[in-house]
Design a protein around this motif. Structure first.
Motif, short mmCIF file in Angstrom:
data_model
loop_
_atom_site.label_atom_id
_atom_site.label_comp_id
_atom_site.label_asym_id
_atom_site.label_seq_id
_atom_site.Cartn_x
_atom_site.Cartn_y
_atom_site.Cartn_z
N TRP A 503 0.78 -1.62 0.12
CA TRP A 503 0.02 -0.07 0.03
C TRP A 503 0.42 1.13 0.32
O TRP A 503 1.47 0.98 0.36
CB TRP A 503 -0.71 0.24 1.35
N SER A 509 0.21 -5.91 2.17
CA SER A 509 -1.26 -6.53 2.65
C SER A 509 -1.51 -7.83 2.86
O SER A 509 -2.49 -7.81 4.01
CB SER A 509 -2.07 -6.92 0.98
N ALA A 566 -6.04 -0.73 1.80
CA ALA A 566 -4.69 0.53 1.95
C ALA A 566 -4.93 1.29 3.15
O ALA A 566 -3.94 1.99 3.30
CB ALA A 566 -5.28 1.21 0.38
N ILE A 579 0.48 2.76 -5.85
CA ILE A 579 0.14 1.07 -5.05
C ILE A 579 1.03 0.00 -5.74
O ILE A 579 0.88 0.01 -6.70
CB ILE A 579 -1.48 0.14 -5.25
#
Length: 798
Positions: A503, A509, A566, A579
């Motif tokens: 992110w 993630s 995010a 990203i």
């Protein structure tokens, strides 16, 4: 003696016509339903049993659950061959998805006419060791070992050539030609394999992550499956994937009913449908049997004197039991014959309902089983009435002193209560099913299905380009086409590709995020709801995927769920942020945020989607989404097929309305609902039949009471309510039983859906009112007739 039993039974049937007809109708309906469902279940459970060593063959699957996806039955053949290092593995077989990867050409020509090879796969040469395939001509092992060789199914050979004598013939394609080396019989319906054409291809790859095969392992007898799964997992997944991805082995005997991945060769069945059908058919037979017991016991007083006389003449209890059991079995056998007639009449409709081609062979073990079940039903259903009636005392019967036993009354009331409970439960279940399906059909998918015509599996090079290609321009020129967009994913099937995002704040993630490659104006093309930012536009050509110095720079539109993952509660704040996927060196700059989009089937839809402009990793084909005038759909389909044939050498393309594709996703659940509705109707019918029989007996037994009440001034409606009260009390008890059981079972089924309705109290109330109302009307129709009879006709001998 048997002849005498038969004569006596026929005489009893003649004297008690109503009782006989109600029993025959009830049992025949129950048995016919049981026969149909047994045929269906037998077919569903027979899948792949014909394959060589089927009990020792397992398909390899990869479990991505910890990364946010499901279990995928695709694996690397190279890794599959490494499994031979383990002593438990005897052999490895694979089918390669060459139609999906376009490693082999699927569009061919014969005599200047274009064809698409349906369900084309590449197989390893040991195919006959794993699949019971009937080779009609040629050598299929040679075909799978020789480059540019093709094996066709019987139906494909007839479709393309008009004959089966095609070994040695050639089919031309864009990169050369195929030589037909073998023809095999069409695969039976009861297999999960779904290929119609097989082509030679290289299977070994240096890239161990190249998972494009269905891989099958033949194991030694007695293999510990769990232990082997652990060994294969440790062999396949190391490093960052260790502990996050797992290998599963699925027996091919279970695949039809358990495998529900969108990557299956054929749409399978479900254990749920089989279990529901079998359960409902058993319930119907039970209801019919309960009707038989109830009405036989209720009618017992009419045969009391017969029993008394027989006992006075020396008949033993065993002889009387045999007599009444023979009558019961005879009714069951007659019902069986009528049931078989009903089965033949409704078989075509039932086949359409379950999407199978079932045939009832009477000269078989299944036919013998029908006779055995019919006799068993006759014996078991007739056992209690036979012992009950034969227990009458000759002295008390002939002296007119016959009292109803409390046990018989309790049995009748219990059975009627059970029937009503089933009817209530089934009505609630079927109503909830319909509500859930309606809910799924009207879910906010995040994209528009109306006026969207989708052309599937078009080569990416023909349409997925930054500048409009000749094919795109030709399609846009068709009258009625208002807009054209391209994506690399089938919206109603599943996600093909994923990334592991980092992110904007630098946090990883921890899972994988599905991605969809798109062309310009994806928001307009799919009818997405833009929450922040903008659509992909040609004014911002820099958004198109471009690889510079080993890094792919691409514009992305994310869903609301991704923006919140995010860390952005205000989704507009993510606009302009980047990203990254460090592993693939992809830098994605967010240009827009859209409302959540559901991609996949009804039970397992993904909402955390990232749309990437011009980025199609590994996908050789794409989906062309046309926004069309609904009045021009037929002509657009025809002209689009012509454009693809002339400009892209794509023949017989799949062109469907997106709304129809989504309905197809719900087809399995619609089938369940239809089955439940039909069986619910039958259950209510049989319950009414039993109630009618008992109400008829009750009205006849209480004729004198009704007459006296009328003399004393009672109205017809009050008499009707008095007679109906006994049955309505039983319905009340059945409601108390049905509600909690149904609530738990229906709740368990609803738990299979990500998006589901809440169980409605109104449905429960309506079900109770319907059963109570039908019961009252059934009893009232008979009670009203009894209440309308002149008292003098009933009491004139008193």
């Amino acid at each position: 003696m048997i002849f005498n039993y038969l004569i006596t039974a026929l005489r009893a049937f003649k004297q008690q016509k109503q009782h006989f007809l109600l029993n025959v109708i009830g049992l025949s309906v129950g048995l016919s339903a049981a026969i149909l469902v047994a045929l269906f279940a037998k077919n569903e459970l027979s899948f792949d049993k014909q394959q060589p060593n089927a009990d020792r063959v397992y398909r390899v699957a990869q479990d991505y659950s910890k990364l946010g996806l499901g279990t995928i039955p695709i694996y690397s053949y190279t890794r599959g061959t490494q499994a031979l290092d383990f002593s438990q593995v005897e052999d490895v077989f694979a089918l390669k998805m060459v139609e999906f990867t376009r490693e082999a050409e699927v569009d061919v020509k014969h005599n200047n006419q274009g064809f698409k090879l349906n369900n084309l796969y590449a197989a390893t040469a040991n195919i006959e060791d794993f699949i019971a395939i009937d080779v009609l001509a040629g050598n299929i092992k040679e075909a799978m070992s020789t480059p540019n060789s093709l094996a066709l199914s019987e139906s494909e050979a007839l479709r393309i050539f008009g004959t089966m004598n095609v070994v040695g013939e050639t089919l031309n394609h864009a990169k050369g030609s195929y030589i037909i080396k073998a023809v095999f019989a069409d695969l039976p319906d009861n297999t999960h394999f779904g290929f119609q054409a097989l082509v030679y291809a290289e299977h070994i790859s240096e890239d161990l992550n190249n998972t494009i095969h269905y891989v099958y392992l033949k194991l030694t007898a007695g293999t510990d499956i769990s232990a082997l799964e652990q060994q294969l997992t440790e062999q396949a997944f190391t490093g960052e994937f260790k502990g996050k991805m797992f290998i599963e082995l699925h027996s091919i005997l279970d695949l039809h009913l358990t495998a529900n991945s969108p990557f299956e060769m054929k749409t399978g069945g479900t254990k749920q449908v089989v279990t529901i059908c079998i359960g409902l058919s058993i319930l119907l037979v039970l209801i019919a049997s309960f009707n038989f017991i109830n009405m036989t016991v209720a009618q017992s007083t009419k045969r009391a004197k017969e029993v008394g006389v027989r006992k006075a003449l020396g008949a033993s209890k065993t002889q009387l039991v045999s007599q009444f059991l023979s009558e019961s079995v005879l009714v069951a056998l007659l019902s069986m014959v009528l049931a078989c007639v009903l089965v033949e009449l409704v078989m075509p409709s039932f086949n359409n309902l379950v999407d199978r081609e079932l045939v009832l062979n009477y000269v078989s073990s299944f036919g013998a089983g029908i006779v055995v079940v019919a006799i068993a039903v006759g014996v078991l259903a007739g056992l209690y009435p036979a012992f009950f009636i034969s227990s009458f005392s000759a002295k008390r019967v002939l002296s007119g002193d016959l009292q109803r036993g409390s046990t018989a009354i309790w049995v009748r009331k219990s059975l009627l209560t059970f029937q009503a409970s089933l009817a209530i439960g089934l009505i609630i279940g079927s109503a909830t099913l319909l509500q859930q399906l309606s809910h799924l059909q009207n879910l906010p998918l995040g994209y528009q299905t109306a006026q969207r015509l989708v052309i599937s599996e078009v080569p990416v090079g023909e349409v997925f380009t930054q500048q409009p290609s000749a094919v795109v321009n030709q399609l846009l020129a068709i009258e009625g086409v208002q807009h054209l967009g391209v994506i690399d994913t089938q919206l109603t099937r599943s996600i093909n590709n994923t990334l592991r995002p980092t992110w904007p704040n630098g946090e990883e993630s921890g899972g994988i995020t599905p991605i969809v490659g798109t062309s310009f104006e994806v928001v307009k093309s799919l009818g997405l709801e833009l929450l922040a930012g903008r659509d992909f536009s040609r004014e911002f050509a820099g958004d198109w995927a471009n690889r510079v110095d080993g890094i792919t720079h691409v514009g992305t539109i994310v869903t609301e769920t991704v923006a919140k993952q995010a860390g952005f509660t205000n989704v507009a704040d993510i606009i302009g942020k980047s990203i990254k996927d460090v592993g693939r060196n992809v830098d994605m700059r967010v240009v827009g945020v859209v409302a959540d989009v559901k991609i996949g089937n009804a039970q397992n839809a993904n909402t955390d989607i990232m749309f990437l402009l011009g980025f199609s990793y590994f996908n050789p084909t794409s989906e062309v989404v046309l926004t069309v005038n609904p009045h021009n759909v037929v002509s657009i389909r025809q002209q689009a097929a012509e454009v693809l044939a002339q400009h892209a050498n794509v023949f017989e393309p799949k062109i469907e309305l997106l709304s129809d594709s989504y309905k197809e996703v719900l087809k399995g659940d619609q089938r369940i609902s239809q089955v439940v509705l039909i069986f619910t109707g039958l259950a209510v019918f049989l319950t009414c039949l039993g109630t009618f029989g008992l109400a008829s007996f009750s009205a006849a037994r209480r004729q004198k009471e009704v007459a006296v009440r009328k003399v004393l001034g009672a109205s017809r409606i009050s008499i009707v309510n008095i007679l109906a009260k006994e049955f309505l009390v039983l319905v009340g008890v059945s409601i108390a039983i049905a509600y909690p059981v149904t609530y738990l079972l229906v709740g368990d089924w609803l738990a299979n859906f990500n998006d589901r309705i809440d169980q409605a109290i109104l449905v429960y109330g309506i079900a109770a009112i319907v059963v109570a109302g039908i019961t009252w009307v059934t009893v009232a129709s008979l009670a009203f007739k009894a209440a309308s009879t002149r008292p003098s006709l009933i009491l004139r001998y008193e």
